[in-house]
Design a protein around this motif. Structure first.
Motif, mmCIF file in Angstrom:
data_model
loop_
_atom_site.group_PDB
_atom_site.id
_atom_site.type_symbol
_atom_site.label_atom_id
_atom_site.label_comp_id
_atom_site.label_asym_id
_atom_site.label_seq_id
_atom_site.Cartn_x
_atom_site.Cartn_y
_atom_site.Cartn_z
ATOM 1 N N ASN A 34 -3.204 -13.724 -12.729
ATOM 2 C CA ASN A 34 -3.657 -14.277 -14.213
ATOM 3 C C ASN A 34 -5.074 -15.384 -13.603
ATOM 4 O O ASN A 34 -5.613 -15.862 -14.428
ATOM 5 N N ASN A 35 -4.504 -15.411 -12.005
ATOM 6 C CA ASN A 35 -5.745 -16.277 -12.011
ATOM 7 C C ASN A 35 -6.987 -15.566 -11.133
ATOM 8 O O ASN A 35 -7.370 -16.388 -9.866
ATOM 9 N N ASP A 36 -7.111 -13.982 -10.994
ATOM 10 C CA ASP A 36 -8.357 -13.915 -10.467
ATOM 11 C C ASP A 36 -9.297 -13.562 -11.602
ATOM 12 O O ASP A 36 -9.446 -11.643 -11.733
ATOM 13 N N PHE A 37 -10.081 -14.910 -11.417
ATOM 14 C CA PHE A 37 -11.412 -14.633 -12.382
ATOM 15 C C PHE A 37 -11.795 -14.123 -11.007
ATOM 16 O O PHE A 37 -12.388 -14.078 -10.349
ATOM 17 N N PHE A 38 -13.107 -13.061 -12.396
ATOM 18 C CA PHE A 38 -13.673 -12.249 -11.711
ATOM 19 C C PHE A 38 -14.068 -11.171 -10.489
ATOM 20 O O PHE A 38 -14.607 -10.389 -8.951
ATOM 21 N N SER A 39 -12.726 -11.145 -10.407
ATOM 22 C CA SER A 39 -12.044 -9.954 -9.606
ATOM 23 C C SER A 39 -12.408 -8.827 -10.152
ATOM 24 O O SER A 39 -12.343 -8.240 -11.513
ATOM 25 N N ASP A 40 -12.402 -7.605 -9.452
ATOM 26 C CA ASP A 40 -12.752 -6.093 -10.404
ATOM 27 C C ASP A 40 -10.936 -5.582 -9.609
ATOM 28 O O ASP A 40 -11.049 -3.879 -9.450
ATOM 29 N N LEU A 41 -10.325 -6.018 -9.402
ATOM 30 C CA LEU A 41 -8.784 -5.383 -8.729
ATOM 31 C C LEU A 41 -7.962 -4.600 -10.278
ATOM 32 O O LEU A 41 -8.554 -5.260 -11.425
ATOM 33 N N ASP A 42 -7.549 -3.828 -10.080
ATOM 34 C CA ASP A 42 -6.962 -2.823 -10.842
ATOM 35 C C ASP A 42 -6.025 -3.624 -12.253
ATOM 36 O O ASP A 42 -5.443 -4.894 -10.887
ATOM 37 N N ARG A 43 -5.740 -3.860 -13.311
ATOM 38 C CA ARG A 43 -5.567 -4.738 -13.749
ATOM 39 C C ARG A 43 -3.380 -4.129 -13.536
ATOM 40 O O ARG A 43 -2.748 -6.148 -13.574
ATOM 41 N N GLU A 44 -3.170 -2.956 -13.440
ATOM 42 C CA GLU A 44 -1.788 -2.710 -13.044
ATOM 43 C C GLU A 44 -2.515 -1.346 -12.403
ATOM 44 O O GLU A 44 -3.073 -0.508 -12.597
ATOM 45 N N LYS A 45 -0.824 -0.697 -11.763
ATOM 46 C CA LYS A 45 -1.272 0.537 -10.976
ATOM 47 C C LYS A 45 0.068 1.310 -11.055
ATOM 48 O O LYS A 45 0.883 0.449 -11.195
ATOM 49 N N GLU A 46 -0.834 2.441 -10.656
ATOM 50 C CA GLU A 46 0.758 3.255 -10.861
ATOM 51 C C GLU A 46 0.773 4.414 -9.907
ATOM 52 O O GLU A 46 0.067 4.823 -9.498
ATOM 53 N N ILE A 47 1.694 4.225 -8.617
ATOM 54 C CA ILE A 47 1.233 4.684 -7.077
ATOM 55 C C ILE A 47 3.422 5.260 -6.934
ATOM 56 O O ILE A 47 3.866 5.149 -7.396
ATOM 57 N N ASN A 48 2.696 5.825 -5.629
ATOM 58 C CA ASN A 48 3.826 6.905 -4.970
ATOM 59 C C ASN A 48 4.259 6.214 -3.644
ATOM 60 O O ASN A 48 3.399 6.110 -3.149
ATOM 61 N N ILE A 49 5.710 5.708 -3.701
ATOM 62 C CA ILE A 49 6.279 5.330 -2.417
ATOM 63 C C ILE A 49 7.306 6.260 -1.771
ATOM 64 O O ILE A 49 8.411 5.920 -2.942
ATOM 65 N N GLY A 50 6.976 6.946 -0.818
ATOM 66 C CA GLY A 50 8.186 7.901 -0.710
ATOM 67 C C GLY A 50 9.019 9.499 -2.731
ATOM 68 O O GLY A 50 7.444 9.384 -3.098
ATOM 69 N N LYS A 51 9.385 9.390 -2.988
ATOM 70 C CA LYS A 51 10.016 9.860 -3.119
ATOM 71 C C LYS A 51 9.674 8.702 -5.129
ATOM 72 O O LYS A 51 10.437 9.066 -6.033
ATOM 73 N N TYR A 52 9.789 7.978 -4.843
ATOM 74 C CA TYR A 52 9.775 6.637 -5.954
ATOM 75 C C TYR A 52 8.187 6.874 -6.256
ATOM 76 O O TYR A 52 6.831 7.162 -5.862
ATOM 77 N N ARG A 53 8.176 6.885 -7.827
ATOM 78 C CA ARG A 53 7.484 6.121 -8.910
ATOM 79 C C ARG A 53 7.573 4.704 -9.510
ATOM 80 O O ARG A 53 7.946 4.671 -9.776
ATOM 81 N N VAL A 54 5.957 4.054 -9.137
ATOM 82 C CA VAL A 54 6.390 2.393 -8.891
ATOM 83 C C VAL A 54 5.319 2.382 -10.031
ATOM 84 O O VAL A 54 3.753 2.527 -10.103
#
Length: 163
Positions: free
Chosen positions: A58-78
């Motif tokens: 919420n403090n990352d003004f003017f950033s192009d980071l994704d609002r959220e991400k789904e990734i895999n870490i080993g067998k886990y969906r995160v």
């Protein structure tokens, strides 16, 4: 596999640098938001052999980071999220519901500046706290390390700076 999980550094990056140098190398670095412009610096510290995932706080003004991400870490969906869109200051119920709807194993969030680890109906929900402005009792800067063992099982450790 070793994963460093941090959040809410708010451009006060000294503790993160110290942890990365003293406890690294890591295979993956996850930053759960409120990086405040330090994205490139932190990615540089991680090095070429470390995957880096960061999401928008919420403090990352003017950033192009994704609002959220789904990734895999080993067998886990995160799911990686800062958490403010899920009202995490009031509880983690919305995170659990989101994870179950998306068939995710783990949700990692920040925003509250308080470490948290619970399993809700099979969903691991965690917050590493803040390395810069901790708000839990004792106010020690905190972070988590996830280790995946040879059988693919994940283990989480909450750590504190200087302790």
């Amino acid at each position: 596999m070793r994963v460093l999980i941090v959040s809410d550094t708010h451009r006060k990056d000294e503790n993160l640098y110290k942890i990365m140098k003293e406890e690294g190398p890591f295979d993956m670095l996850i930053h759960l938001g409120d990086v405040e412009g330090s994205e490139d610096k932190i990615a540089g510290w991680a090095g070429e052999d470390c995957q880096v995932h960061m999401v928008l706080g919420n403090n990352d003004f003017f950033s192009d980071l994704d609002r959220e991400k789904e990734i895999n870490i080993g067998k886990y969906r995160v799911l990686l999220t800062h958490g403010h869109y899920y009202n995490v200051s009031l509880g983690v119920e919305r995170l659990e519901l989101e994870a179950r709807e998306r068939n995710l194993d783990i949700v990692m969030y920040g925003h509250t500046h308080r470490p948290f680890y619970e399993v809700h109906n099979g969903v691991i929900i965690l917050n590493p706290g803040s390395l810069s402005y901790p708000r839990q009792e004792g106010r020690k800067p905190s972070y988590m390390i996830m280790e995946i063992d040879d059988e693919g099982e994940g283990r989480f450790m909450l750590n504190f700076c200087g302790g």
